[in-house]
Design a protein around this motif. Structure first.
Motif, mmCIF file in Angstrom:
data_model
loop_
_atom_site.group_PDB
_atom_site.id
_atom_site.type_symbol
_atom_site.label_atom_id
_atom_site.label_comp_id
_atom_site.label_asym_id
_atom_site.label_seq_id
_atom_site.Cartn_x
_atom_site.Cartn_y
_atom_site.Cartn_z
ATOM 1 N N ASN A 97 -28.722 -5.159 -3.682
ATOM 2 C CA ASN A 97 -29.056 -3.760 -3.457
ATOM 3 C C ASN A 97 -30.412 -3.510 -4.135
ATOM 4 O OD1 ASN A 97 -28.642 -3.015 -6.238
ATOM 5 N ND2 ASN A 97 -26.444 -2.872 -5.838
ATOM 6 N N LYS A 98 -30.951 -2.314 -3.975
ATOM 7 C CA LYS A 98 -32.286 -2.035 -4.526
ATOM 8 C C LYS A 98 -32.343 -2.212 -6.044
ATOM 9 C CE LYS A 98 -33.881 1.207 -0.995
ATOM 10 N NZ LYS A 98 -34.402 2.560 -0.769
ATOM 11 N N THR A 99 -31.309 -1.782 -6.737
ATOM 12 C CA THR A 99 -31.282 -1.893 -8.199
ATOM 13 C C THR A 99 -31.260 -3.354 -8.635
ATOM 14 O OG1 THR A 99 -30.129 0.216 -8.339
ATOM 15 C CG2 THR A 99 -30.035 -1.198 -10.287
ATOM 16 N N GLU A 100 -30.449 -4.162 -7.981
ATOM 17 C CA GLU A 100 -30.405 -5.591 -8.313
ATOM 18 C C GLU A 100 -31.756 -6.253 -8.064
ATOM 19 O OE1 GLU A 100 -25.741 -6.607 -7.296
ATOM 20 O OE2 GLU A 100 -27.186 -6.469 -5.643
ATOM 21 N N TYR A 101 -32.398 -5.869 -6.963
ATOM 22 C CA TYR A 101 -33.719 -6.410 -6.639
ATOM 23 C C TYR A 101 -34.726 -6.045 -7.735
ATOM 24 C CZ TYR A 101 -38.111 -7.170 -4.145
ATOM 25 O OH TYR A 101 -39.374 -7.585 -3.790
ATOM 26 N N GLN A 102 -34.733 -4.784 -8.141
ATOM 27 C CA GLN A 102 -35.657 -4.346 -9.193
ATOM 28 C C GLN A 102 -35.392 -5.083 -10.500
ATOM 29 O OE1 GLN A 102 -34.803 -0.175 -8.899
ATOM 30 N NE2 GLN A 102 -36.510 0.202 -7.499
ATOM 31 N N ARG A 103 -34.136 -5.255 -10.871
ATOM 32 C CA ARG A 103 -33.797 -5.986 -12.105
ATOM 33 C C ARG A 103 -34.224 -7.450 -12.018
ATOM 34 N NH1 ARG A 103 -27.967 -3.426 -12.676
ATOM 35 N NH2 ARG A 103 -28.567 -1.455 -13.626
ATOM 36 N N TYR A 104 -34.023 -8.043 -10.862
ATOM 37 C CA TYR A 104 -34.423 -9.436 -10.649
ATOM 38 C C TYR A 104 -35.909 -9.594 -10.969
ATOM 39 C CZ TYR A 104 -35.647 -13.748 -8.200
ATOM 40 O OH TYR A 104 -36.144 -15.003 -7.884
ATOM 41 N N TRP A 105 -36.718 -8.689 -10.406
ATOM 42 C CA TRP A 105 -38.166 -8.797 -10.609
ATOM 43 C C TRP A 105 -38.582 -8.389 -12.011
ATOM 44 C CZ3 TRP A 105 -41.018 -12.043 -8.490
ATOM 45 C CH2 TRP A 105 -40.698 -12.512 -7.224
ATOM 46 N N GLN A 106 -37.909 -7.451 -12.620
ATOM 47 C CA GLN A 106 -38.235 -7.100 -14.003
ATOM 48 C C GLN A 106 -38.069 -8.314 -14.903
ATOM 49 O OE1 GLN A 106 -35.599 -3.788 -14.708
ATOM 50 N NE2 GLN A 106 -37.105 -2.279 -14.015
ATOM 51 N N ARG A 107 -36.978 -9.044 -14.731
ATOM 52 C CA ARG A 107 -36.751 -10.252 -15.542
ATOM 53 C C ARG A 107 -37.830 -11.304 -15.281
ATOM 54 N NH1 ARG A 107 -31.345 -9.215 -14.106
ATOM 55 N NH2 ARG A 107 -31.409 -10.787 -12.473
ATOM 56 N N LYS A 108 -38.151 -11.536 -14.013
ATOM 57 C CA LYS A 108 -39.152 -12.554 -13.660
ATOM 58 C C LYS A 108 -40.534 -12.185 -14.200
ATOM 59 C CE LYS A 108 -38.188 -15.522 -10.357
ATOM 60 N NZ LYS A 108 -38.033 -16.959 -10.456
ATOM 61 N N VAL A 109 -40.923 -10.934 -14.022
ATOM 62 C CA VAL A 109 -42.253 -10.486 -14.432
ATOM 63 C C VAL A 109 -42.373 -10.476 -15.951
ATOM 64 C CG1 VAL A 109 -43.834 -8.511 -14.449
ATOM 65 C CG2 VAL A 109 -42.722 -9.209 -12.315
ATOM 66 N N PHE A 110 -41.394 -9.895 -16.628
ATOM 67 C CA PHE A 110 -41.486 -9.790 -18.091
ATOM 68 C C PHE A 110 -41.349 -11.133 -18.797
ATOM 69 C CE2 PHE A 110 -40.229 -5.256 -17.230
ATOM 70 C CZ PHE A 110 -41.488 -4.754 -17.499
ATOM 71 N N SER A 111 -40.722 -12.106 -18.127
ATOM 72 C CA SER A 111 -40.630 -13.443 -18.728
ATOM 73 C C SER A 111 -41.887 -14.260 -18.428
ATOM 74 C CB SER A 111 -39.394 -14.175 -18.204
ATOM 75 O OG SER A 111 -39.562 -14.494 -16.832
ATOM 76 N N GLY A 112 -42.758 -13.724 -17.572
ATOM 77 C CA GLY A 112 -43.987 -14.427 -17.229
ATOM 78 C C GLY A 112 -43.796 -15.507 -16.178
ATOM 79 N N LYS A 113 -42.626 -15.542 -15.540
ATOM 80 C CA LYS A 113 -42.335 -16.601 -14.571
ATOM 81 C C LYS A 113 -42.916 -16.341 -13.185
ATOM 82 C CE LYS A 113 -38.150 -18.207 -16.820
ATOM 83 N NZ LYS A 113 -36.705 -18.345 -16.744
ATOM 84 N N ALA A 114 -43.166 -15.097 -12.854
ATOM 85 C CA ALA A 114 -43.667 -14.792 -11.504
ATOM 86 C C ALA A 114 -44.223 -13.383 -11.444
ATOM 87 C CB ALA A 114 -42.553 -14.956 -10.481
ATOM 88 N N LYS A 115 -45.020 -13.153 -10.414
ATOM 89 C CA LYS A 115 -45.496 -11.806 -10.090
ATOM 90 C C LYS A 115 -44.705 -11.327 -8.881
ATOM 91 C CE LYS A 115 -50.220 -12.531 -11.609
ATOM 92 N NZ LYS A 115 -51.615 -12.583 -11.207
ATOM 93 N N MET A 116 -44.493 -10.021 -8.824
ATOM 94 C CA MET A 116 -43.784 -9.443 -7.680
ATOM 95 C C MET A 116 -44.551 -9.705 -6.391
ATOM 96 S SD MET A 116 -42.227 -5.809 -8.916
ATOM 97 C CE MET A 116 -41.348 -5.612 -7.377
ATOM 98 N N PRO A 117 -43.831 -9.745 -5.260
ATOM 99 C CA PRO A 117 -44.527 -9.904 -3.979
ATOM 100 C C PRO A 117 -45.485 -8.740 -3.722
ATOM 101 C CG PRO A 117 -42.180 -10.277 -3.708
ATOM 102 C CD PRO A 117 -42.386 -9.740 -5.100
ATOM 103 N N VAL A 118 -46.496 -9.028 -2.930
ATOM 104 C CA VAL A 118 -47.430 -7.998 -2.467
ATOM 105 C C VAL A 118 -46.621 -6.986 -1.659
ATOM 106 C CG1 VAL A 118 -49.446 -7.614 -0.971
ATOM 107 C CG2 VAL A 118 -49.279 -9.699 -2.346
ATOM 108 N N GLU A 119 -47.039 -5.718 -1.689
ATOM 109 C CA GLU A 119 -46.350 -4.695 -0.900
ATOM 110 C C GLU A 119 -47.277 -4.122 0.153
ATOM 111 O OE1 GLU A 119 -44.800 -1.717 -3.562
ATOM 112 O OE2 GLU A 119 -43.022 -2.915 -3.979
ATOM 113 N N GLY A 120 -46.704 -3.826 1.301
ATOM 114 C CA GLY A 120 -47.447 -3.199 2.387
ATOM 115 C C GLY A 120 -46.857 -1.850 2.714
ATOM 116 N N ASN A 121 -47.710 -0.914 3.104
ATOM 117 C CA ASN A 121 -47.272 0.455 3.390
ATOM 118 C C ASN A 121 -46.904 0.708 4.849
ATOM 119 O OD1 ASN A 121 -47.535 1.692 0.769
ATOM 120 N ND2 ASN A 121 -49.725 1.353 1.005
ATOM 121 N N SER A 122 -47.242 -0.236 5.722
ATOM 122 C CA SER A 122 -46.964 -0.027 7.143
ATOM 123 C C SER A 122 -46.784 -1.365 7.842
ATOM 124 C CB SER A 122 -48.116 0.738 7.807
ATOM 125 O OG SER A 122 -49.278 -0.075 7.848
#
Length: 149
Positions: free
Chosen positions: A90-115
């Motif tokens: 779900n959206k919350t799980e996705y956000q937590r997944y990336w928070q852990r990855k980003v704050f641990s320095g293991k990865a950057k979030m994917p690029v986002e597109g608006n359209s």
């Protein structure tokens, strides 16, 4: 007797609602079209491979080109459907997944597109890019991937 009838009616309605929900969820996958840059040699991926690419569990294509996933922004109606039906979160799980990855320095979030156009244009101009657009969206200059279960 009347009580039994109403219980039966409630079970029928609930069962119908659950079957509609599961049909809707399996249909969500067919609402997406996965696109890659025309230089990408892949023609087909499994749903798990797609998930691994977008979650950056796999970071290079077989030809050693860096994978560059592009997601819709979280405000897009496509975002929640994609995260749920393809990534299994779900959206919350996705956000937590990336928070852990980003704050641990293991990865950057994917690029986002608006359209849809922005996503298609990004994939067209980046050799390792993978994105998703509406099945009905007409794309050119990119390659469509088939995705198997």
């Amino acid at each position: 007797m009347k009580r039994g009838f109403w219980i039966l009616c409630a079970l029928v309605v609930l069962g119908w609602g659950f079957s509609s929900f599961s049909e809707e969820n399996t249909d969500l996958e067919s609402n997406f079209k996965f696109i890659v840059n025309v230089q990408n040699s892949n023609t087909s991926l499994s749903k798990k491979q797609v998930s691994d690419l977008f979650l950056k569990r796999v970071t290079v294509w077989p030809d050693r080109t860096q994978v560059v996933p592009i997601m819709h922004t979280s405000r897009s109606p496509f975002f929640g459907k994609f995260v749920q039906s393809i990534l299994g979160m779900n959206k919350t799980e996705y956000q937590r997944y990336w928070q852990r990855k980003v704050f641990s320095g293991k990865a950057k979030m994917p690029v986002e597109g608006n359209s849809l156009k922005e996503i298609s244009d990004f994939v067209r101009s980046h050799p390792g890019a993978i994105g998703y657009v509406s099945k009905s969206y007409s794309v050119s200059g990119v390659k469509e991937l088939s995705v198997t279960p």
